[in-house]
Design a protein around this motif. Structure first.
Motif, PDB file in Angstrom:
ATOM      1  N   PRO A 231      10.614   9.897  41.760  1.00 42.66           N
ATOM      2  CA  PRO A 231      10.243  11.101  41.247  1.00 42.66           C
ATOM      3  C   PRO A 231      11.060  11.499  40.009  1.00 42.66           C
ATOM      4  CG  PRO A 231      10.923  11.216  43.404  1.00 42.66           C
ATOM      5  CD  PRO A 231      11.456  10.018  43.029  1.00 42.66           C
ATOM      6  N   GLY A 232      10.433  12.183  39.026  1.00 49.45           N
ATOM      7  CA  GLY A 232      11.140  12.494  37.981  1.00 49.45           C
ATOM      8  C   GLY A 232      10.167  13.264  36.814  1.00 49.45           C
ATOM      9  N   THR A 233      10.733  13.359  35.651  1.00 50.08           N
ATOM     10  CA  THR A 233       9.908  13.814  34.288  1.00 50.08           C
ATOM     11  C   THR A 233       9.669  12.500  33.664  1.00 50.08           C
ATOM     12  OG1 THR A 233      10.694  15.950  34.576  1.00 50.08           O
ATOM     13  CG2 THR A 233       9.578  15.087  32.467  1.00 50.08           C
ATOM     14  N   TYR A 234       8.505  12.085  33.474  1.00 52.55           N
ATOM     15  CA  TYR A 234       7.884  10.923  32.764  1.00 52.55           C
ATOM     16  C   TYR A 234       7.344  11.295  31.337  1.00 52.55           C
ATOM     17  CZ  TYR A 234       9.013   8.030  36.836  1.00 52.55           C
ATOM     18  OH  TYR A 234       9.776   7.352  37.919  1.00 52.55           O
ATOM     19  N   LEU A 235       7.627  10.246  30.587  1.00 57.11           N
ATOM     20  CA  LEU A 235       6.663  10.444  29.142  1.00 57.11           C
ATOM     21  C   LEU A 235       5.732   9.186  29.378  1.00 57.11           C
ATOM     22  CD1 LEU A 235       5.711  10.885  26.371  1.00 57.11           C
ATOM     23  CD2 LEU A 235       7.542   9.370  25.573  1.00 57.11           C
ATOM     24  N   ILE A 236       4.329   9.459  29.504  1.00 53.27           N
ATOM     25  CA  ILE A 236       3.434   8.693  29.650  1.00 53.27           C
ATOM     26  C   ILE A 236       2.681   8.251  28.376  1.00 53.27           C
ATOM     27  CG2 ILE A 236       1.399   7.918  31.070  1.00 53.27           C
ATOM     28  CD1 ILE A 236       2.695   9.743  33.382  1.00 53.27           C
ATOM     29  N   LYS A 237       2.545   7.304  28.174  1.00 46.93           N
ATOM     30  CA  LYS A 237       1.649   7.059  26.736  1.00 46.93           C
ATOM     31  C   LYS A 237       0.600   5.937  27.314  1.00 46.93           C
ATOM     32  CE  LYS A 237       5.118   7.586  23.338  1.00 46.93           C
ATOM     33  NZ  LYS A 237       5.724   6.965  22.095  1.00 46.93           N
ATOM     34  N   VAL A 238      -0.620   6.117  26.702  1.00 49.47           N
ATOM     35  CA  VAL A 238      -1.960   5.256  27.150  1.00 49.47           C
ATOM     36  C   VAL A 238      -2.622   4.827  25.877  1.00 49.47           C
ATOM     37  CG1 VAL A 238      -3.796   5.320  28.940  1.00 49.47           C
ATOM     38  CG2 VAL A 238      -1.876   6.767  29.134  1.00 49.47           C
ATOM     39  N   ASN A 239      -3.154   3.737  26.054  1.00 50.01           N
ATOM     40  CA  ASN A 239      -3.878   3.126  24.945  1.00 50.01           C
ATOM     41  C   ASN A 239      -5.150   2.895  25.325  1.00 50.01           C
ATOM     42  OD1 ASN A 239      -5.062   1.928  22.893  1.00 50.01           O
ATOM     43  ND2 ASN A 239      -3.457   0.212  22.330  1.00 50.01           N
ATOM     44  N   PHE A 240      -6.314   3.697  25.272  1.00 48.28           N
ATOM     45  CA  PHE A 240      -7.699   3.445  25.621  1.00 48.28           C
ATOM     46  C   PHE A 240      -8.558   2.318  24.626  1.00 48.28           C
ATOM     47  CE2 PHE A 240      -6.356   7.060  28.175  1.00 48.28           C
ATOM     48  CZ  PHE A 240      -6.620   6.467  29.263  1.00 48.28           C
ATOM     49  N   GLY A 241      -7.837   2.266  23.583  1.00 50.77           N
ATOM     50  CA  GLY A 241      -8.381   1.612  22.283  1.00 50.77           C
ATOM     51  C   GLY A 241      -8.572   0.123  22.480  1.00 50.77           C
ATOM     52  N   THR A 242      -9.099  -0.565  21.537  1.00 53.03           N
ATOM     53  CA  THR A 242      -9.215  -2.028  21.518  1.00 53.03           C
ATOM     54  C   THR A 242      -8.328  -2.660  20.868  1.00 53.03           C
ATOM     55  OG1 THR A 242     -10.994  -1.744  19.670  1.00 53.03           O
ATOM     56  CG2 THR A 242     -11.777  -1.718  21.793  1.00 53.03           C
ATOM     57  N   GLU A 243      -7.368  -2.010  20.086  1.00 50.19           N
ATOM     58  CA  GLU A 243      -6.374  -2.725  19.358  1.00 50.19           C
ATOM     59  C   GLU A 243      -5.055  -2.047  19.783  1.00 50.19           C
ATOM     60  OE1 GLU A 243      -7.056  -1.967  15.111  1.00 50.19           O
ATOM     61  OE2 GLU A 243      -8.991  -3.141  15.054  1.00 50.19           O
ATOM     62  N   ALA A 244      -3.938  -2.895  19.707  1.00 47.02           N
ATOM     63  CA  ALA A 244      -2.617  -2.456  19.901  1.00 47.02           C
ATOM     64  C   ALA A 244      -2.053  -1.279  18.878  1.00 47.02           C
ATOM     65  CB  ALA A 244      -1.575  -3.738  19.846  1.00 47.02           C
ATOM     66  N   SER A 245      -1.172  -0.339  19.511  1.00 44.28           N
ATOM     67  CA  SER A 245      -0.843   0.767  18.741  1.00 44.28           C
ATOM     68  C   SER A 245       0.461   1.250  19.348  1.00 44.28           C
ATOM     69  CB  SER A 245      -1.862   1.690  18.406  1.00 44.28           C
ATOM     70  OG  SER A 245      -1.431   2.852  17.571  1.00 44.28           O
ATOM     71  N   ASP A 246       1.386   1.529  18.383  1.00 45.56           N
ATOM     72  CA  ASP A 246       2.599   2.032  18.757  1.00 45.56           C
ATOM     73  C   ASP A 246       3.350   1.406  19.942  1.00 45.56           C
ATOM     74  OD1 ASP A 246       4.416   4.332  18.778  1.00 45.56           O
ATOM     75  OD2 ASP A 246       3.660   5.295  20.609  1.00 45.56           O
ATOM     76  N   GLY A 247       3.121  -0.064  19.744  1.00 46.29           N
ATOM     77  CA  GLY A 247       3.716  -0.830  20.591  1.00 46.29           C
ATOM     78  C   GLY A 247       2.968  -1.127  21.971  1.00 46.29           C
ATOM     79  N   ILE A 248       1.917  -0.571  22.246  1.00 45.64           N
ATOM     80  CA  ILE A 248       1.083  -0.378  23.563  1.00 45.64           C
ATOM     81  C   ILE A 248      -0.094  -1.348  23.149  1.00 45.64           C
ATOM     82  CG2 ILE A 248       0.105   0.861  25.153  1.00 45.64           C
ATOM     83  CD1 ILE A 248       1.709   3.288  24.274  1.00 45.64           C
ATOM     84  N   GLN A 249      -0.383  -2.287  24.220  1.00 40.96           N
ATOM     85  CA  GLN A 249      -1.450  -3.262  24.059  1.00 40.96           C
ATOM     86  C   GLN A 249      -2.899  -2.428  24.506  1.00 40.96           C
ATOM     87  OE1 GLN A 249      -1.516  -6.259  22.789  1.00 40.96           O
ATOM     88  NE2 GLN A 249       0.509  -5.766  22.137  1.00 40.96           N
ATOM     89  N   PRO A 250      -3.990  -3.007  24.179  1.00 45.44           N
ATOM     90  CA  PRO A 250      -5.085  -2.297  24.515  1.00 45.44           C
ATOM     91  C   PRO A 250      -5.226  -1.977  26.008  1.00 45.44           C
ATOM     92  CG  PRO A 250      -5.662  -3.705  22.687  1.00 45.44           C
ATOM     93  CD  PRO A 250      -4.318  -3.948  23.165  1.00 45.44           C
ATOM     94  N   LYS A 251      -6.069  -0.999  26.608  1.00 43.87           N
ATOM     95  CA  LYS A 251      -6.069  -0.678  27.939  1.00 43.87           C
ATOM     96  C   LYS A 251      -4.670  -0.943  28.726  1.00 43.87           C
ATOM     97  CE  LYS A 251     -10.462  -0.088  27.477  1.00 43.87           C
ATOM     98  NZ  LYS A 251     -10.518  -0.169  26.029  1.00 43.87           N
TER      99      LYS A 251
END
Length: 258
Positions: A231-251
């Protein structure tokens, strides 16, 4: 004879140039005289904008013409939005016109609110005014109208992804909408999570949802619930796109404990 013709032509051009110079110096300077007056929408205007009727008429901004003395020229008008109570320190021009009115559809008014930095799904109080100008950039003569404070609740102009599950504050009963970064095209949220699980879904519907079959931060359509064990407070980032962005791969998604 050729020399005489050339001399006459040179004198003619010189006289024409002098005439133009005189004409330029004889022009009256443009002077601000009467400011534009915003008539509508006024302080009573409030609207919840919805994507379902995006093409429908929303409102017409109406103002009285500004007046300038001096050499006649075209007067241009800009509609400015800014956060309420800031005295238009950082206004955003959301539309322009050379007449004394501007019509908005629901989609156009929604985009105006988003462009000015007002968040979706929240009612925002927005100061509105009219700016009139004449002249060119650098020499424009501005005048500003009175202002009114309107209230708008915009909807996101990007797909509405949310997070839902037993680990979230609202459980499996309702979604918590994700924020969207226009620059990176990454969805994100900082929120408290308890032990449990969650999934991502589109438009508050199970028709399109993503889980994680391997619990490897890569999402699959209709995939397994994503577990939360700490449990805790989380920063969640999601990439639903088709190209990598902000260090996050697609899907893919990241979860960072704060």
């Amino acid at each position: 004879m050729k020399n005489i013709k050339f001399l006459i032509l040179s004198i003619g051009l010189f006289m024409l140039s002098c005439t133009d110079d005189v004409a330029d110096t004889d022009r009256d300077p443009v002077v601000a005289n009467i400011t534009p007056v915003l008539q509508f929408p006024n302080n009573d205007f409030s609207m919840v904008l919805q994507n379902d009727n995006a093409a429908d008429f929303a409102v017409t901004f109406v103002w009285d013409y500004a007046d300038y003395s001096g050499t006649p020229t075209v007067v241009n008008y800009a509609i400015e939005f800014d956060e309420v109570g800031t005295n238009f320190q950082s206004p955003t021009v959301v539309a322009s016109s050379s007449t004394k009115f501007k019509e908005f559809t629901v989609a156009e008014l929604n985009q105006a609110a988003l462009d000015a930095g007002f968040p979706p799904f929240e009612e925002s109080s927005i100061d509105v005014r009219i700016k009139s100008t004449v002249g060119t950039i650098g020499t424009a003569v501005p005048q500003y109208s009175n202002h009114f404070t309107i209230r708008l609740t915009p909807y996101p102009a990007w797909p509405n992804w949310g997070i839902i599950g037993s680990a979230t504050p609202t459980g499996w009963d309702s979604d918590t909408n994700l924020d969207y970064d226009l620059a990176t095209k990454i969805y994100y949220i900082t929120m408290p999570l308890i032990e449990g699980a969650f999934k991502f879904r589109l438009d508050d519907s199970w028709s399109t949802n993503y889980g994680d079959n391997g619990n490897d931060s890569t999402m699959e359509l209709n995939g397994a619930d994503i577990p939360v064990t700490v449990p805790g407070t989380y920063l969640i980032k999601v990439n639903f796109g088709t190209e990598a962005s902000d260090g996050i791969q697609p899907k893919s998604y990241t979860m960072t404990l704060q």
